[in-house]
Design a protein around this motif. Structure first.
Motif, PDB file in Angstrom:
ATOM      1  N   ILE A   1       0.829  -1.213   0.000  1.00 31.89           N
ATOM      2  CA  ILE A   1       0.000   0.000   0.000  1.00 31.89           C
ATOM      3  C   ILE A   1       0.864   1.264   0.000  1.00 31.89           C
ATOM      4  O   ILE A   1       0.559   2.234  -0.698  1.00 31.89           O
ATOM      5  CB  ILE A   1      -0.946  -0.028   1.232  1.00 31.89           C
ATOM      6  CG1 ILE A   1      -2.000  -1.132   1.057  1.00 31.89           C
ATOM      7  CG2 ILE A   1      -1.610   1.327   1.443  1.00 31.89           C
ATOM      8  CD1 ILE A   1      -2.812  -1.460   2.303  1.00 31.89           C
TER       9      ILE A   1
ATOM     10  N   ASP B   1      11.403   3.886   3.833  1.00 32.10           N
ATOM     11  CA  ASP B   1      11.175   2.488   4.215  1.00 32.10           C
ATOM     12  C   ASP B   1      12.443   2.026   4.930  1.00 32.10           C
ATOM     13  O   ASP B   1      13.509   2.626   4.773  1.00 32.10           O
ATOM     14  CB  ASP B   1      10.912   1.611   2.972  1.00 32.10           C
ATOM     15  CG  ASP B   1      10.238   0.279   3.307  1.00 32.10           C
ATOM     16  OD1 ASP B   1       9.037   0.123   2.998  1.00 32.10           O
ATOM     17  OD2 ASP B   1      10.908  -0.603   3.887  1.00 32.10           O
TER      18      ASP B   1
ATOM     19  N   TYR C   1      -2.693  -7.454  16.545  1.00 34.66           N
ATOM     20  CA  TYR C   1      -2.830  -6.605  15.344  1.00 34.66           C
ATOM     21  C   TYR C   1      -4.065  -5.714  15.500  1.00 34.66           C
ATOM     22  O   TYR C   1      -3.981  -4.482  15.350  1.00 34.66           O
ATOM     23  CB  TYR C   1      -2.951  -7.492  14.095  1.00 34.66           C
ATOM     24  CG  TYR C   1      -3.033  -6.699  12.805  1.00 34.66           C
ATOM     25  CD1 TYR C   1      -1.930  -6.008  12.316  1.00 34.66           C
ATOM     26  CD2 TYR C   1      -4.214  -6.655  12.066  1.00 34.66           C
ATOM     27  CE1 TYR C   1      -2.007  -5.278  11.136  1.00 34.66           C
ATOM     28  CE2 TYR C   1      -4.296  -5.931  10.883  1.00 34.66           C
ATOM     29  CZ  TYR C   1      -3.190  -5.248  10.425  1.00 34.66           C
ATOM     30  OH  TYR C   1      -3.263  -4.523   9.256  1.00 34.66           O
TER      31      TYR C   1
ATOM     32  N   VAL D   1      -6.004  -6.813   1.413  1.00 38.17           N
ATOM     33  CA  VAL D   1      -5.444  -6.222   0.190  1.00 38.17           C
ATOM     34  C   VAL D   1      -4.262  -7.072  -0.266  1.00 38.17           C
ATOM     35  O   VAL D   1      -3.405  -7.453   0.554  1.00 38.17           O
ATOM     36  CB  VAL D   1      -4.966  -4.776   0.486  1.00 38.17           C
ATOM     37  CG1 VAL D   1      -4.185  -4.197  -0.678  1.00 38.17           C
ATOM     38  CG2 VAL D   1      -6.156  -3.893   0.833  1.00 38.17           C
TER      39      VAL D   1
ATOM     40  N   SER E   1      -0.791  -7.857  -1.212  1.00 38.04           N
ATOM     41  CA  SER E   1       0.502  -7.185  -0.996  1.00 38.04           C
ATOM     42  C   SER E   1       1.547  -8.273  -0.746  1.00 38.04           C
ATOM     43  O   SER E   1       1.187  -9.422  -0.464  1.00 38.04           O
ATOM     44  CB  SER E   1       0.429  -6.245   0.224  1.00 38.04           C
ATOM     45  OG  SER E   1       0.449  -6.996   1.418  1.00 38.04           O
TER      46      SER E   1
ATOM     47  N   SER F   1       3.398  -8.840   1.816  1.00 42.79           N
ATOM     48  CA  SER F   1       3.310  -9.482   3.140  1.00 42.79           C
ATOM     49  C   SER F   1       2.072 -10.365   3.233  1.00 42.79           C
ATOM     50  O   SER F   1       2.080 -11.382   3.932  1.00 42.79           O
ATOM     51  CB  SER F   1       3.332  -8.449   4.272  1.00 42.79           C
ATOM     52  OG  SER F   1       2.137  -7.734   4.326  1.00 42.79           O
TER      53      SER F   1
HETATM   54  N1  LIG Z   1      -2.375  -5.944   3.056  1.00 45.73           N
HETATM   55  C1  LIG Z   1      -3.486  -5.966   3.771  1.00 45.73           C
HETATM   56  O1  LIG Z   1      -4.350  -6.848   3.615  1.00 45.73           O
HETATM   57  C2  LIG Z   1      -3.752  -4.886   4.783  1.00 45.73           C
HETATM   58  C3  LIG Z   1      -5.041  -4.775   5.325  1.00 45.73           C
HETATM   59  C4  LIG Z   1      -5.292  -3.776   6.271  1.00 45.73           C
HETATM   60  C5  LIG Z   1      -4.277  -2.924   6.673  1.00 45.73           C
HETATM   61  N2  LIG Z   1      -3.038  -3.070   6.134  1.00 45.73           N
HETATM   62  C6  LIG Z   1      -1.989  -2.159   6.591  1.00 45.73           C
HETATM   63  O2  LIG Z   1      -1.439  -1.484   5.483  1.00 45.73           O
HETATM   64  C7  LIG Z   1      -0.075  -1.173   5.734  1.00 45.73           C
HETATM   65  C8  LIG Z   1       0.789  -1.687   4.596  1.00 45.73           C
HETATM   66  O3  LIG Z   1       0.622  -3.088   4.501  1.00 45.73           O
HETATM   67  P1  LIG Z   1       0.921  -3.855   3.121  1.00 45.73           P
HETATM   68  O4  LIG Z   1       0.418  -5.249   3.328  1.00 45.73           O
HETATM   69  O5  LIG Z   1       0.410  -3.068   1.997  1.00 45.73           O
HETATM   70  O6  LIG Z   1       2.509  -3.798   2.993  1.00 45.73           O
HETATM   71  P2  LIG Z   1       3.618  -4.882   3.409  1.00 45.73           P
HETATM   72  O7  LIG Z   1       3.306  -5.417   4.772  1.00 45.73           O
HETATM   73  O8  LIG Z   1       3.780  -5.883   2.322  1.00 45.73           O
HETATM   74  O9  LIG Z   1       4.917  -3.980   3.466  1.00 45.73           O
HETATM   75  C9  LIG Z   1       5.236  -3.269   4.610  1.00 45.73           C
HETATM   76  C10 LIG Z   1       6.424  -2.369   4.344  1.00 45.73           C
HETATM   77  O10 LIG Z   1       6.769  -1.768   5.596  1.00 45.73           O
HETATM   78  C11 LIG Z   1       8.178  -1.716   5.704  1.00 45.73           C
HETATM   79  N3  LIG Z   1       8.562  -1.639   7.108  1.00 45.73           N
HETATM   80  C12 LIG Z   1       8.427  -2.595   8.037  1.00 45.73           C
HETATM   81  N4  LIG Z   1       8.912  -2.161   9.217  1.00 45.73           N
HETATM   82  C13 LIG Z   1       9.342  -0.892   9.015  1.00 45.73           C
HETATM   83  C14 LIG Z   1       9.939   0.082   9.845  1.00 45.73           C
HETATM   84  N5  LIG Z   1      10.204  -0.163  11.138  1.00 45.73           N
HETATM   85  N6  LIG Z   1      10.244   1.291   9.314  1.00 45.73           N
HETATM   86  C15 LIG Z   1       9.998   1.549   8.004  1.00 45.73           C
HETATM   87  N7  LIG Z   1       9.443   0.647   7.166  1.00 45.73           N
HETATM   88  C16 LIG Z   1       9.112  -0.553   7.671  1.00 45.73           C
HETATM   89  C17 LIG Z   1       8.632  -3.000   5.031  1.00 45.73           C
HETATM   90  O11 LIG Z   1       9.991  -2.947   4.650  1.00 45.73           O
HETATM   91  C18 LIG Z   1       7.675  -3.068   3.845  1.00 45.73           C
HETATM   92  O12 LIG Z   1       8.180  -2.371   2.731  1.00 45.73           O
HETATM   93  C19 LIG Z   1       0.260  -1.793   7.092  1.00 45.73           C
HETATM   94  O13 LIG Z   1       0.115  -0.820   8.096  1.00 45.73           O
HETATM   95  C20 LIG Z   1      -0.808  -2.868   7.237  1.00 45.73           C
HETATM   96  O14 LIG Z   1      -1.071  -3.196   8.572  1.00 45.73           O
HETATM   97  C21 LIG Z   1      -2.742  -4.022   5.205  1.00 45.73           C
END
Ligand SMILES: NC(=O)c1ccc[n+]([C@@H]2O[C@H](COP(=O)([O-])OP(=O)(O)OC[C@H]3O[C@@H](n4cnc5c(N)ncnc54)[C@H](O)[C@@H]3O)[C@@H](O)[C@H]2O)c1
Length: 247
Positions: free
Chosen positions: A19, A38, A149, A182, A184, A186
């Motif tokens: 995201i 990041d 979470y 979503v 992604s 992870s």
């Molecule tokens: N993917 C989903 O289904 C979903 C749903 C609801 C909320 N979210 C939230 O959206 C956000 C992004 O999730 P995603 O799944 O799109 O991405 P992701 O989890 O695939 O990627 C996370 C990114 O955060 C970076 N990161 C981790 N720790 C860090 C730190 N200490 N400092 C800086 N960067 C750091 C990682 O290197 C990575 O690039 C998160 O907050 C997640 O909780 C995701």
């Protein structure tokens, strides 16, 4: 694409993938001056190779000293987009104190550090928009195996509302986005690491009323709105962008 964010200076955290990355690109495509941060410099370098107009800065959002050092060199920030987050799988019985502490630091303290470092600049400017990524798994809805979470993502909503209340008179807005599931990197890892990846993928999709996962671009679309001057009367809210999972 239009110029809905023309000349706005924007900081995005967790911009290396998912995201955060999609949102950094969407902001850039809307004419913003984006700095993508990041903890992972490799994914940041890939982003910069593909989009040389996006500046990159390796930054650990849980390291206050580095964040303050980073903030010292900023002359203006119109928008702060906080996307750092980590999903711990399990109930309270699976959540050891180290899991609790890690999730609290990554999911909530990171946003506290980033907002605290950037807010003084926004106060000086008398303007700013902060957008924090929460989740449908939060104070909005309980999900099985999302104990810490959901707890920490609920805290993100509280943090958002508190900042909105404290700085509304300074023309600083603070909103959050609560995505559903979503696609992604992870998410893909969570599927792959489950005992039965094929079934895990089916289960994730089945719980989404629309019968599909969301895309990171669909989350970025609401982020553009909240970052832009189209949302200048909007603060303290949480936008569910979740394919109907919280209906
Ligand atoms: N993917 C989903 O289904 C979903 C749903 C609801 C909320 N979210 C939230 O959206 C956000 C992004 O999730 P995603 O799944 O799109 O991405 P992701 O989890 O695939 O990627 C996370 C990114 O955060 C970076 N990161 C981790 N720790 C860090 C730190 N200490 N400092 C800086 N960067 C750091 C990682 O290197 C990575 O690039 C998160 O907050 C997640 O909780 C995701």
């Amino acid at each position: 694409m239009s110029d809905r964010l023309k000349s706005k200076k924007i900081i995005v955290t967790a911009a290396g993938q998912g995201i955060g990355r999609a949102t950094a690109i969407a902001f850039h495509n809307e004419g913003a001056n984006v700095t993508a941060t990041d903890i992972n410099d490799k994914t940041l370098a890939d982003l910069n190779n593909e989009y040389p107009g996006i500046k990159i800065n390796k930054l650990d959002s849980t390291d206050q000293k580095s964040i303050l050092e980073f903030a010292k060199n900023l002359d203006r920030v119109d928008v702060l987009f906080n996307a750092v987050g980590f999903v711990h799988h399990g109930t309270i019985l699976d959540c050891e104190e180290t899991d609790w502490d890690f999730s609290s630091v990554v999911n909530v303290k990171s946003m506290y550090f980033m907002c605290k470092a950037i807010l003084p600049l926004m106060i000086k400017q008398n303007s700013g928009s902060i957008v924090n990524v929460s989740s449908c798994a939060s104070s909005l809805k309980g999900f099985p195996n999302r104990f810490v979470y959901g707890t920490t993502k609920g805290a993100v909503i509280g943090l958002t509302k508190s900042i909105a209340a404290d700085f509304v008179k300074k023309n600083i807005r603070c909103n959050s986005i609560a995505p559903g599931t979503v696609f992604s990197p992870s998410w893909q890892d969570r599927v792959n690491q489950s005992p039965d990846p094929v079934q895990a993928k089916k289960d994730f999709i089945a719980r989404q009323p629309m019968g599909r996962l969301g895309t990171a671009e669909e989350i970025a679309a609401i982020a553009i709105y909240l970052a832009s001057d189209e949302s200048t009367f909007t603060t303290g809210t949480t936008f569910s962008v979740d394919g109907g999972i919280s209906i």
